[in-house]
Write a protein that holds these residues in place. Structure first.
Motif, mmCIF file in Angstrom:
data_model
loop_
_atom_site.group_PDB
_atom_site.id
_atom_site.type_symbol
_atom_site.label_atom_id
_atom_site.label_comp_id
_atom_site.label_asym_id
_atom_site.label_seq_id
_atom_site.Cartn_x
_atom_site.Cartn_y
_atom_site.Cartn_z
ATOM 1 N N ARG A 116 -7.369 5.557 56.379
ATOM 2 C CA ARG A 116 -8.191 5.094 57.401
ATOM 3 C C ARG A 116 -8.315 3.742 57.737
ATOM 4 O O ARG A 116 -8.149 3.320 58.799
ATOM 5 C CB ARG A 116 -9.849 5.909 57.328
ATOM 6 C CG ARG A 116 -9.651 7.460 57.433
ATOM 7 C CD ARG A 116 -11.221 7.669 57.545
ATOM 8 N NE ARG A 116 -11.215 9.116 57.615
ATOM 9 C CZ ARG A 116 -11.279 9.994 56.312
ATOM 10 N NH1 ARG A 116 -11.712 9.251 55.274
ATOM 11 N NH2 ARG A 116 -11.327 11.333 56.245
ATOM 12 N N PRO B 72 -5.772 -0.150 61.351
ATOM 13 C CA PRO B 72 -5.804 -1.478 62.450
ATOM 14 C C PRO B 72 -4.565 -2.002 62.046
ATOM 15 O O PRO B 72 -4.016 -2.630 62.720
ATOM 16 C CB PRO B 72 -7.022 -2.122 61.872
ATOM 17 C CG PRO B 72 -8.134 -0.956 61.456
ATOM 18 C CD PRO B 72 -7.419 -0.015 60.856
ATOM 19 N N GLN C 94 -1.898 -0.489 63.788
ATOM 20 C CA GLN C 94 -1.750 -0.798 65.140
ATOM 21 C C GLN C 94 -1.266 -2.134 65.322
ATOM 22 O O GLN C 94 -0.489 -2.253 66.421
ATOM 23 C CB GLN C 94 -3.331 -0.746 65.536
ATOM 24 C CG GLN C 94 -3.307 -1.038 67.219
ATOM 25 C CD GLN C 94 -4.892 -1.250 67.715
ATOM 26 O OE1 GLN C 94 -5.869 -1.201 66.832
ATOM 27 N NE2 GLN C 94 -4.989 -1.647 68.811
ATOM 28 N N CYS D 24 -8.795 4.255 65.857
ATOM 29 C CA CYS D 24 -9.469 2.985 65.350
ATOM 30 C C CYS D 24 -10.614 2.656 66.058
ATOM 31 O O CYS D 24 -11.392 2.082 65.651
ATOM 32 C CB CYS D 24 -8.548 1.728 65.512
ATOM 33 S SG CYS D 24 -7.313 1.908 64.346
#
Length: 313
Positions: free
Chosen positions: A186, A190, A193, A311
């Motif tokens: 998790r 970011p 991304q 996110c």
């Protein structure tokens, strides 16, 4: 439900890191996703295409995965042969050492080795160094392999491998916080991304025509239609397509596990598309392979948006 893939893949650095971390290691498939490798593609003018992000390389990916998993280690590189072998011998007395990149063309224990540097990077786990030889696990299928010290050092010092520097190794691994693979995954979203948004262009690629994600795959399709040289075609057929497909398949698996079903579905679709290129490429169905790559190119923005949504951005 489609079963997760299990089998041989060129996951050398992920398998090597899993061996070093031992019982506390997550599956190599999770490590591979934590490195960020599935989240993009790159094509640098004059270089080979890769289905990993622009500006990414395994050395960067390893640092990212090790940190996300709550471990630290000592990373060293450079120096002359005598100094490097001395470091390796000393480090291996305290535990396994993650060594790489080494040039796979110079790994003479592999029966298909040509005995010449080819610039293809590889990672191994060194277990011991005596006065004559290096003992190591090679995740390419060779447990407890040995090489004479000089031969091992030559592979470790190859000037053709661009990733990291000569004589790079990681040792003295220490767990500084309780590893939780799902929390680590998790936390990696970011960064995934950002890689999908284009990654970062490092100084080694400055001044070159470099494309990432969908633009890279679209350009590759154009090159394929124009006719690939033998080196590029061989690279795609023997390595890049199959490892890229495995990366996307594993990304789909773990994205679903961390509650990102839309991103998981897109990554799974990408895996199916790229996997289907293998046959077309090998048998010379150029039009079909290029058309599939064009379809794949259009999916990277969708994956970036889905990861961003996961996110919360």
């Amino acid at each position: 439900m489609t079963p997760a893939f299990s089998g041989s893949s060129p996951y050398c650095y992920s398998n090597s890191l899993a061996m070093v971390l031992g019982a506390d290691s997550p599956a190599p498939s999770a490590i591979e996703v934590l490195t960020g490798s599935p989240f993009g593609a790159q094509l640098v003018e004059g270089g080979l295409p890769h289905f990993d992000p622009l500006g990414w390389d395994p050395d960067l990916g390893l640092d990212q995965a090790i940190d996300l998993l709550g471990w630290t280690c000592q990373r060293t590189s450079g120096g002359d042969v005598t100094e490097a072998i001395g470091r390796l011998r000393q480090a291996s007395k305290s535990g396994p050492v993650l060594v790489g990149p080494v040039d796979i063309g110079l790994l003479l224990h592999q029966p298909w080795s040509v005995g010449e540097a080819n610039g293809s990077d590889h990672w191994v786990v060194v277990l011991d160094v005596d006065d004559e030889k290096v003992l190591f696990h090679d995740p390419d299928g060779f447990p407890f392999a040995t090489l004479p010290i000089g031969a091992f050092a030559a592979a470790w010092n190859s000037q053709l491998v661009e990733c990291a520097g000569p004589f790079t190794m990681r040792s003295d691994f220490r767990c500084v916080r309780q590893p939780d693979v799902l929390a680590a995954l998790r936390s990696s979203l970011p960064t995934a991304q950002r890689w999908l948004a284009g990654g970062r262009q490092d100084e080694r690629r400055a001044g070159h025509d470099a494309l990432g994600a969908g633009a890279a795959v679209e350009r590759l399709a154009v090159h394929m239609l124009a006719g690939l040289d033998d080196r590029t075609r061989g690279h795609l057929a023997s390595f890049a397509v199959r490892v890229g497909t495995r990366r996307l398949s594993d990304a789909s698996l773990w994205l679903a596990e961390v509650g990102a079903p839309d991103a998981a579905e897109i990554a799974g679709f990408q895996a199916r598309l790229l996997g289907s290129v293998q046959y077309s490429l090998v048998v010379g169905e150029t039009q079909t392979a290029a058309a599939t790559l064009q379809q794949l190119a259009a999916t990277y923005d969708d994956l970036r948006a889905a990861v961003a949504a996961a996110c919360g951005t």
